[in-house]
Design a protein around this motif. Sequence first.
Motif, short mmCIF file in Angstrom:
data_model
loop_
_atom_site.label_atom_id
_atom_site.label_comp_id
_atom_site.label_asym_id
_atom_site.label_seq_id
_atom_site.Cartn_x
_atom_site.Cartn_y
_atom_site.Cartn_z
N GLN A 1 -19.98 -22.09 22.67
CA GLN A 1 -18.27 -22.72 21.74
C GLN A 1 -16.61 -22.23 22.46
O GLN A 1 -17.46 -21.71 23.66
CB GLN A 1 -19.16 -21.42 21.22
N GLU B 1 -13.50 -20.19 15.93
CA GLU B 1 -14.48 -21.04 16.99
C GLU B 1 -14.49 -22.26 16.46
O GLU B 1 -14.60 -22.71 15.57
CB GLU B 1 -15.74 -19.88 16.68
N ILE B 2 -14.40 -22.84 17.63
CA ILE B 2 -15.78 -24.92 17.09
C ILE B 2 -16.72 -24.49 18.71
O ILE B 2 -16.52 -24.10 19.57
CB ILE B 2 -14.79 -25.63 17.92
N TYR C 1 -21.29 -25.88 18.68
CA TYR C 1 -21.47 -27.49 18.97
C TYR C 1 -23.01 -26.67 19.27
O TYR C 1 -23.31 -25.20 20.47
CB TYR C 1 -21.34 -28.51 20.25
N PHE D 1 -16.76 -25.13 12.20
CA PHE D 1 -15.36 -24.59 12.67
C PHE D 1 -14.75 -23.76 11.82
O PHE D 1 -15.93 -23.72 10.32
CB PHE D 1 -14.53 -25.88 12.06
#
Length: 171
Positions: free
Chosen positions: A26, A43-44, A46, A69
Amino acid sequence: GAAAGLAVPFSGLKNDLGANAGYHLQGQVTWNTPSIQWPLRGEIGYTHFGFSQTIPGGKIEGSFRELSFIANAVVPLTVTGSTVRPYAIFGIGAYNGQESSNQQGSTIIKPSHTNLGLNGGAGIDFSLGGTAAFIEARLHAILNGANSTAVIGNNSTGTAIYIPITFGFHY
């Protein structure tokens, strides 16, 4: 800031998809100003899980990834005189999931699905060699997210749940 850690699948991800423990990455930005009661964190993320299923006529192996997201509120839990600062965190976001698998030599990439999700958990902020660090655990619940993890012959519905245990740094 940036963070990474272990992601543990539950619910439809574990039971229906057969997901194994995976990993979570993140990137984040925190906004804190005296005009708001609690800091806000964008936050982004994966998250990646591998899976293996046995079905009539063979075996399916593959992976499931979740791109998120998220907007969070961070609630400080004050501990006077401590260098460790606990907090609660909760938020809402968009989670985009996609499954790819290999069944008897054929690669199948399913269309991605974006679903609304909620998260909540707790963490601690602390200093690590003069750098602001944190560790946290949060439950992510992707509403109707198990629909995006439905494997061939499996009509799963419901909420996809996972818990990342994350270590990171605030910049």
